[in-house]
Motif scaffolding. Structure first.
Motif, short mmCIF file in Angstrom:
data_model
loop_
_atom_site.label_atom_id
_atom_site.label_comp_id
_atom_site.label_asym_id
_atom_site.label_seq_id
_atom_site.Cartn_x
_atom_site.Cartn_y
_atom_site.Cartn_z
N LEU A 19 0.83 -1.20 0.00
CA LEU A 19 0.00 0.00 0.00
C LEU A 19 0.87 1.25 0.00
N ALA A 20 1.92 1.27 0.81
CA ALA A 20 2.82 2.42 0.86
C ALA A 20 3.50 2.63 -0.50
N LEU A 21 3.92 1.53 -1.15
CA LEU A 21 4.53 1.64 -2.47
C LEU A 21 3.53 2.18 -3.48
N HIS A 22 2.31 1.68 -3.44
CA HIS A 22 1.27 2.15 -4.35
C HIS A 22 1.03 3.66 -4.17
N GLN A 23 0.93 4.10 -2.94
CA GLN A 23 0.71 5.51 -2.66
C GLN A 23 1.90 6.35 -3.11
N ALA A 24 3.11 5.85 -2.87
CA ALA A 24 4.31 6.58 -3.29
C ALA A 24 4.39 6.67 -4.81
N LEU A 25 4.04 5.60 -5.51
CA LEU A 25 4.03 5.65 -6.97
C LEU A 25 3.01 6.65 -7.49
N ASN A 26 1.86 6.73 -6.84
CA ASN A 26 0.86 7.72 -7.24
C ASN A 26 1.38 9.14 -7.01
N GLN A 27 2.08 9.35 -5.91
CA GLN A 27 2.67 10.67 -5.64
C GLN A 27 3.76 10.98 -6.67
N LEU A 28 4.58 9.98 -6.99
CA LEU A 28 5.61 10.18 -8.01
C LEU A 28 4.97 10.55 -9.34
N ALA A 29 3.88 9.89 -9.70
CA ALA A 29 3.20 10.19 -10.96
C ALA A 29 2.72 11.64 -11.00
N GLY A 30 2.34 12.18 -9.84
CA GLY A 30 1.95 13.58 -9.79
C GLY A 30 3.13 14.52 -9.99
N HIS A 31 4.31 14.03 -9.67
CA HIS A 31 5.53 14.83 -9.81
C HIS A 31 6.20 14.60 -11.16
N ASP A 32 6.29 13.33 -11.58
CA ASP A 32 6.94 12.96 -12.84
C ASP A 32 6.27 11.70 -13.37
N GLU A 33 5.25 11.90 -14.18
CA GLU A 33 4.44 10.78 -14.66
C GLU A 33 5.26 9.77 -15.46
N ARG A 34 6.16 10.26 -16.31
CA ARG A 34 6.94 9.34 -17.13
C ARG A 34 7.84 8.45 -16.28
N ALA A 35 8.44 8.99 -15.25
CA ALA A 35 9.29 8.18 -14.36
C ALA A 35 8.45 7.12 -13.66
N ALA A 36 7.26 7.49 -13.21
CA ALA A 36 6.38 6.52 -12.54
C ALA A 36 5.97 5.42 -13.50
N ARG A 37 5.66 5.77 -14.73
CA ARG A 37 5.28 4.76 -15.72
C ARG A 37 6.45 3.83 -16.03
N ALA A 38 7.66 4.39 -16.09
CA ALA A 38 8.84 3.56 -16.36
C ALA A 38 9.02 2.52 -15.25
N VAL A 39 8.84 2.93 -14.01
CA VAL A 39 8.94 2.00 -12.88
C VAL A 39 7.87 0.92 -13.00
N GLU A 40 6.65 1.31 -13.27
CA GLU A 40 5.56 0.34 -13.39
C GLU A 40 5.83 -0.65 -14.52
N TYR A 41 6.29 -0.15 -15.66
CA TYR A 41 6.58 -1.03 -16.79
C TYR A 41 7.68 -2.02 -16.46
N MET A 42 8.72 -1.54 -15.78
CA MET A 42 9.86 -2.42 -15.50
C MET A 42 9.53 -3.44 -14.41
N TYR A 43 9.02 -2.97 -13.30
CA TYR A 43 8.87 -3.85 -12.14
C TYR A 43 7.56 -4.63 -12.12
N PHE A 44 6.51 -4.07 -12.70
CA PHE A 44 5.23 -4.77 -12.69
C PHE A 44 4.90 -5.36 -14.06
N GLY A 45 5.45 -4.77 -15.10
CA GLY A 45 5.18 -5.28 -16.45
C GLY A 45 6.27 -6.18 -16.99
N GLY A 46 7.42 -6.20 -16.31
CA GLY A 46 8.51 -7.06 -16.74
C GLY A 46 9.20 -6.60 -18.01
N MET A 47 9.03 -5.34 -18.36
CA MET A 47 9.63 -4.83 -19.60
C MET A 47 11.09 -4.46 -19.36
N ASP A 48 11.91 -4.58 -20.42
CA ASP A 48 13.30 -4.12 -20.30
C ASP A 48 13.38 -2.65 -20.72
#
Length: 79
Positions: A19-48
């Motif tokens: 839950l804390a990670l989810h909330q932090a990622l949402n906060q990051l998306a408010g600050h830098d959406e592209r960086a948050a998406r990159a994290v989601e793609y790499m760690y949750f989507g398994g993308m290189d």
């Protein structure tokens, strides 16, 4: 965390960390959406990094910068 969340018998420390990670990622998306998406793609989507660069339409070095920034930002928020 609400009072009801603390009283749930099945809630574990891991649940609260997720839950804390989810909330932090949402906060990051408010600050830098592209960086948050990159994290989601790499760690949750398994993308290189190359795949992320294609999806985000940026260079691999830009993805690397986004991931470094996101890691530092999340470490600061979750420490």
């Amino acid at each position: 965390m609400s009072h009801a969340d603390r009283d749930l018998p099945y809630a574990t420390a891991c649940d609260f960390e997720v839950l804390a990670l989810h909330q932090a990622l949402n906060q990051l998306a408010g600050h830098d959406e592209r960086a948050a998406r990159a994290v989601e793609y790499m760690y949750f989507g398994g993308m290189d990094r190359q795949e992320i660069a294609v999806v985000l339409e940026v260079s691999v070095p830009a993805v690397d910068r986004d991931l470094r920034f996101a890691k530092a930002w999340l470490n600061q928020r979750l420490a």
